[in-house]
Design an enzyme around this catalytic site. Sequence first.
Site, short mmCIF file in Angstrom:
data_model
loop_
_atom_site.label_atom_id
_atom_site.label_comp_id
_atom_site.label_asym_id
_atom_site.label_seq_id
_atom_site.Cartn_x
_atom_site.Cartn_y
_atom_site.Cartn_z
CE LYS A 22 -1.88 1.62 4.00
NZ LYS A 22 -1.57 3.06 4.18
CB CYS A 117 -4.57 11.92 11.66
SG CYS A 117 -4.05 10.24 11.55
NE ARG A 122 0.04 10.16 10.19
CZ ARG A 122 -0.35 9.05 9.59
NH1 ARG A 122 -1.55 8.58 9.79
NH2 ARG A 122 0.44 8.43 8.76
CG ASP A 305 2.68 1.51 9.49
OD1 ASP A 305 2.22 2.34 10.30
OD2 ASP A 305 2.86 1.78 8.29
NE ARG A 397 -7.36 4.19 5.41
CZ ARG A 397 -6.51 4.78 6.23
NH1 ARG A 397 -6.82 4.96 7.47
NH2 ARG A 397 -5.35 5.21 5.80
C1 UD1 Z 1 3.97 6.98 6.49
C2 UD1 Z 1 3.17 5.75 6.23
C3 UD1 Z 1 2.54 5.24 7.52
C4 UD1 Z 1 3.61 5.05 8.60
C5 UD1 Z 1 4.46 6.31 8.74
C6 UD1 Z 1 5.65 6.12 9.67
C7 UD1 Z 1 2.42 6.08 3.95
C8 UD1 Z 1 1.30 6.37 3.01
N1 UD1 Z 1 2.12 6.08 5.27
O1 UD1 Z 1 3.08 7.98 6.97
O2 UD1 Z 1 1.89 4.00 7.26
O3 UD1 Z 1 3.00 4.77 9.83
O4 UD1 Z 1 4.98 6.71 7.46
O5 UD1 Z 1 6.45 5.08 9.23
O6 UD1 Z 1 3.53 5.82 3.54
N2 UD1 Z 1 5.84 14.89 10.72
C9 UD1 Z 1 6.00 16.23 10.96
N3 UD1 Z 1 5.94 17.10 9.90
C10 UD1 Z 1 5.73 16.69 8.62
C11 UD1 Z 1 5.57 15.31 8.39
C12 UD1 Z 1 5.65 14.43 9.46
O7 UD1 Z 1 6.19 16.65 12.10
O8 UD1 Z 1 5.68 17.52 7.71
C13 UD1 Z 1 5.91 13.92 11.85
C14 UD1 Z 1 4.60 13.16 12.04
O9 UD1 Z 1 3.70 13.88 12.82
C15 UD1 Z 1 5.07 11.89 12.69
C16 UD1 Z 1 6.46 11.67 12.07
O10 UD1 Z 1 6.84 12.92 11.53
O11 UD1 Z 1 5.21 12.08 14.07
C17 UD1 Z 1 6.52 10.63 11.00
O12 UD1 Z 1 5.48 10.86 10.07
P1 UD1 Z 1 5.62 10.50 8.53
O13 UD1 Z 1 6.82 9.67 8.29
O14 UD1 Z 1 5.45 11.73 7.74
O15 UD1 Z 1 4.34 9.59 8.31
P2 UD1 Z 1 3.53 9.51 6.99
O16 UD1 Z 1 4.46 9.75 5.86
O17 UD1 Z 1 2.28 10.29 7.10
#
Ligand code: UD1
Length: 417
Positions: A22, A117, A122, A305, A397
Amino acid sequence: MDKLVIEGGQALAGEVRVSGAKNAALPILCAALLSPEPLTLSNVPRLNDVRTMQSLLGQMGLRQESAASGAVSLDASRIDWPLAPYELVKTMRASILALGPLLARCGEARVSLPGGCAIGLRPVDQHVKGLQAMGAEIDLTHGYINARAIRLKGTRFAFDVVTVTGTENLMMAATLADGVTTLENAAREPEIVDLARCLIAMGARVSGAGSDRIVIEGVDRLHGATHAIMPDRIETGTFLAATAATGGDVVVNGTDWHALAAVIDKLREAGADIATTESAIRVRGDGRPRAANVRTAPFPAFPTDMQAQFMALVARAEGTSVITETIFENRMMHVQELRRLGADIEVEGNTAVVRGVERLTGANVMATDLRASACLVIAGLVADGETTIDRIYHLDRGYERIEDKLCALGARIRRVQ
Ligand code: UD1
């Protein structure tokens, strides 16, 4: 709303094939936006999140065809609306992955802010900051990210936090930028490597994916390509944990253990016997699992995950396990449901102390997010009697026909409305 009814107590046995990942499929579908020529993808998982992404791309004007083999062809020769509306983004946060490609290809993009979320705040500040560093003008109004750039410019950008989709968004945007972009403190997840492979097949110049420093040399145009989506490591890990928990014996086919090394180490520590080949993993569980401590962190450490599924396993372990979640601030919602099944778990902040109990007992529980649902399925498989899991739309999902795959391994699960 569908529910799953599980009759526990059956050890899983047999062979199962995992679907495409996914978290690789979602960014790679968005990569189709980068080229006016078709991108053809195989091993695309049939999941609700994938369907949501396809409707989002369809609304933008992409034409899509699905072959009987499951391959999906996306044609972005025309993009009519570089827009990701709130209605879709709120159901799937990964819609933010359209931002970078749209901006790079169309010079403008309007993407709704994801909003709250269930598993944490996030934010998407890193996505926005990175694009601004590449010269984009961005304003946030009426809940939307409005971005413009005649042509993005290569730059050096260091992420403040390691973000998977943030890295993917900037990597895609940089493929069409003017000059070289260097992403420092990039995420190293295998799905990023898969995206890079697809981009390279489309003519992008990307090196270093899989390390924390990715270098992208922008080109004027990307072309069509074909790409096979990598196997889903989290689905694989879920089957491994379920088999270990039920004391079963299962071969998981069509997978890649390299992407799962940290999970395999922890499953072994918890007593599972695991053997790997190039594309298969055999797992055997025997008796009660042993306690094992887990701390989630970005790849290559133990993935967030898999945290909930691992907790379901050690809920019945001999001894006490400490599970610490460091990625998301609210990812322990499965704990209160596990307690309903008789688990002995205390949570303080983002740490759960799991005192293994000899048996879990079936009950009615509620799924709160995708991986929490998988955790409850595993717990239901080992609990005495019947467990009913409500709100399994979360499960749909991210897992393709999970109950069919588990039933083929001897589980007794039915879906009821
Ligand atoms: C992706 C995965 C999700 C997984 C996560 C962590 C996809 C579609 N989803 O989610 O299944 O659980 O990685 O491995 O690939 N953060 C910030 N600022 C930002 C972006 C992120 O502070 O701009 C923080 C988030 O709040 C979180 C951490 O960084 O605490 C990691 O998040 P991130 O790696 O971005 O998760 P996703 O990419 O949303």
